[in-house]
Enzyme design. Structure first.
Site, PDB file in Angstrom:
ATOM      1  N   ASP A 228      44.069  42.563  45.396  1.00 17.60           N
ATOM      2  CA  ASP A 228      44.934  41.656  44.658  1.00 17.60           C
ATOM      3  C   ASP A 228      46.090  42.430  44.015  1.00 17.60           C
ATOM      4  O   ASP A 228      45.875  43.496  43.431  1.00 17.60           O
ATOM      5  CB  ASP A 228      44.093  40.978  43.556  1.00 17.60           C
ATOM      6  CG  ASP A 228      44.854  39.891  42.831  1.00 17.60           C
ATOM      7  OD1 ASP A 228      45.234  38.910  43.486  1.00 17.60           O
ATOM      8  OD2 ASP A 228      45.063  40.014  41.612  1.00 17.60           O
ATOM      9  N   GLU A 286      47.461  42.607  49.299  1.00 18.23           N
ATOM     10  CA  GLU A 286      48.336  41.509  48.901  1.00 18.23           C
ATOM     11  C   GLU A 286      49.505  42.144  48.164  1.00 18.23           C
ATOM     12  O   GLU A 286      49.355  42.613  47.032  1.00 18.23           O
ATOM     13  CB  GLU A 286      47.640  40.527  47.953  1.00 18.23           C
ATOM     14  CG  GLU A 286      48.535  39.318  47.684  1.00 18.23           C
ATOM     15  CD  GLU A 286      48.622  38.857  46.230  1.00 18.23           C
ATOM     16  OE1 GLU A 286      49.115  37.751  46.000  1.00 18.23           O
ATOM     17  OE2 GLU A 286      48.214  39.606  45.324  1.00 18.23           O
TER      18      GLU A 286
HETATM   19  C1  GLC Z   1      47.377  37.285  43.172  1.00 12.83           C
HETATM   20  C2  GLC Z   1      46.440  36.139  43.445  1.00 12.83           C
HETATM   21  C3  GLC Z   1      46.790  35.024  42.518  1.00 12.83           C
HETATM   22  C4  GLC Z   1      46.595  35.500  41.100  1.00 12.83           C
HETATM   23  C5  GLC Z   1      47.389  36.770  40.833  1.00 12.83           C
HETATM   24  C6  GLC Z   1      46.933  37.443  39.574  1.00 12.83           C
HETATM   25  O1  GLC Z   1      48.686  36.965  43.446  1.00 12.83           O
HETATM   26  O2  GLC Z   1      46.488  35.779  44.799  1.00 12.83           O
HETATM   27  O3  GLC Z   1      46.039  33.876  42.765  1.00 12.83           O
HETATM   28  O4  GLC Z   1      47.008  34.514  40.217  1.00 12.83           O
HETATM   29  O5  GLC Z   1      47.217  37.715  41.856  1.00 12.83           O
HETATM   30  O6  GLC Z   1      45.670  38.035  39.757  1.00 12.83           O
END
Ligand code: GLC
Ligand code: CA
Length: 544
Positions: A228, A286
């Site tokens: 994440d 991500e």
């Molecule tokens: C990422 C996740 C999202 C979350 C953010 C903070 O972007 O996919 O859902 O709100 O991180 O952890």
């Protein structure tokens, strides 16, 4: 040997020589299905999806034909951001189940040949994490505060935030604390909600803690991790002011808090850790980055295995734009010897049926885009419900909205709940087999979209996904593509595994030469002779 036997042999031989199982790690060409745990299936009737719910619906995933699931965070959490605010990285949230439920889920999934990827949240903890509680109590200058990013404020009495950074969810990225002596004190950084304090990744204790968390789950048999906010762990030294304007949650402008060089050392370290386990354990980043080149740095040979290609996700439904982003992706990743990772939807973005215009046209385009995506070299992520052609729910009542974006934006941005509405499974009353009730209301109109309804309809989106994934098991696994000479509105390419994809992205029918044997299509295609007509906004797969 009859002709059909010969065909079967040919396909089998092709599969044996190109199948990932024989030469390649499983993730290279995998189809990985994102489960947003609280919205997939409710196993105990409290209205919230959970691990036993997932176990009870694994047959759907086996029939769909995915290689793996990625589970959104199911760890102990006060749920200020749907679980992306972790209180205990080694415990399962009671609303989602227990560690035993998790182990049983992994065992069941593995029996069905489905691998399990979990979501690791290293950029921030919950404000209820014991480290943060300790940091508040310990006061300024303490080792406990050094695990986070505490700073004195600006201005004579420190009443101004340390810099001008804004939270991704809106408002300042800083919150001031009350010190143990009762006086207003330091500020702490939270790139997301105040309930999500950012960790200090220059602190060795933070680094070793996450190594240990990874081992905890790898030892339990997980096959991979989704990281994440993978581009966020380090902030520029001195925390300088941000000089550009924010463009919202999917903003990709260079920032002093994104994509700092030091983050790559962490991923080299994690890669070595993953490699020390048997069975091709993998990691996917991500990371919302301004260019494909910046993205490719996360998948250099000694770093992570995959990084979501958000450039593709963000591309309009347009043949020229699609071709350009596909070319640029394949080319840029080849420079670091990596294959692309495609994705059209996830739990943070408006569902692609809706992005492409919604209604019948949105669905037509979504089906077309997914056949293009699934034919491309590399791996693919699907988001729960896209196989049912679900749309964004845009009319959720204000009082049910839970995404912190809604409140933090001063009630101007409705946030991401509209793509997180529970999955309709069967029956004719909401919530359609999700459970007895559901934490977000499921639209009445989804009666015709349930898994059960679509299973018996040969033209349904579900049946198309099943067919496409079936073909992909045999003819997928490609590493490159060659473009075919096609009219402007048509995207046509052949992969090195012998699959041809033709997509008419325009609104008029287009005649093309028949490129092979028809395998799957988004709409009826009539083949007679050497040419055929592709309906508007449709795609087809052919065996070259
Ligand atoms: C990422 C996740 C999202 C979350 C953010 C903070 O972007 O996919 O859902 O709100 O991180 O952890
Ligand atoms: Ca439940």
């Amino acid at each position: 040997m009859s002709e059909s036997e010969a065909t079967v042999t040919r396909v089998a031989t092709a599969a044996a020589s190109s199948s990932p199982a024989h030469r390649q790690p499983w993730w290279r060409n995998a189809v990985i299905y994102e489960i947003y745990v609280r919205s997939f299936a409710d196993g105990n009737g409290d209205g919230v999806g959970d691990l036993i719910g997932i176990r009870s619906r694994l047959d759907h995933l086996a029939e769909l034909g995915v290689d793996a699931v990625w589970l959104s965070p199911f760890f102990a959490s006060p749920m200020a951001d749907g679980g992306y605010d972790v209180r205990d990285y080694r415990a399962v949230a009671p609303e989602f189940g227990t560690l035993d439920d998790f182990d049983a889920l992994v065992a069941d999934a593995h029996r069905l040949g489905i691998r399990v990827v979990i979501d690791v949240v290293p950029n921030h903890t919950s404000h209820e994490h014991p480290w943060f509680t300790e940091a508040l109590a310990a006061g300024p200058g303490s080792p406990a505060r050094d695990r986070y990013l505490f700073r004195p404020g600006r201005g004579s009495d420190g009443a101004e935030p340390p810099n001008n950074w804004e939270s991704v969810f809106g408002g300042s990225a800083w919150t001031r604390v009350t010190e143990p002596d009762g006086r207003p004190g330091e500020w702490y950084l939270h790139l997301f909600a105040p309930e999500q304090p950012d960790l200090n990744w220059r602190n060795p204790e933070v680094q070793s803690e996450f190594r240990d968390v990874l081992r905890f789950w790898l030892d339990r048999g997980v096959d991979g991790i989704r990281i994440d906010v993978a581009h966020g762990l380090f902030k520029a030294e001195g925390l300088p002011d941000d000089t550009a304007d924010r463009e919202g949650i999917l903003d990709t402008t260079p920032r002093p808090y994104w994509d700092q060089e030091e983050v790559h050392d962490v991923y080299r370290d994690w890669r070595a850790l993953l490699d020390s386990y048997p069975g091709d354990r993998m990691a996917v980043a991500e990371a919302w980055l301004p260019t494909l080149e910046r993205m490719s740095r996360y998948v250099r040979p000694d770093e992570l295995h995959q990084a979501f290609n958000f450039a593709f996700l963000s591309t309009d439904f347009d043949p020229g734009a699609f071709r350009e982003v596909i070319d640029a992706t394949v080319r840029t990743l080849a420079e670091v010897n990596a294959l692309p990772t495609w994705v059209l939807s996830n739990h943070d973005v408006v569902r692609h049926t809706t992005r492409y215009g919604g209604g019948e046209q949105g669905l037509r385009r979504a089906r077309t885009a997914v056949l293009v995506m699934l034919a491309l070299p590399g791996a693919t992520y699907l988001y729960q419900g896209e196989e049912l052609g679900l749309e964004q729910v845009t009319d959720l009542p204000d009082e049910v909205l839970q995404d912190p974006v809604w409140r933090r934006s001063g009630y101007t941005d409705r946030g991401r709940d509209g793509c997180r509405v529970p999955i309709p499974w069967d029956g004719d009353q909401p919530p359609f087999g999700f459970g007895e009730r559901s934490w977000l209301p499921v639209p009445e109109a989804w009666r015709t979209r349930t898994v059960a309804a679509q299973t018996t309809d040969p033209d349904s989106t579900l049946r198309m996904y099943q067919q496409a994934l079936g073909v992909r098991r045999v003819l997928g696994g490609s590493a490159r593509l060659d473009w075919l000479d096609t009219p402007d509105t048509v995207l046509g390419f052949r992969t090195d595994s012998g699959l041809v994809c033709t997509a008419n992205m325009g609104t008029d029918p287009v005649e093309i030469n028949v490129p092979g044997e028809l395998l799957v299509s988004t709409q009826q295609v009539h083949v007679s002779g050497v040419t055929t007509v592709l309906p508007p906004e449709s795609a087809a797969w052919w065996r070259a």
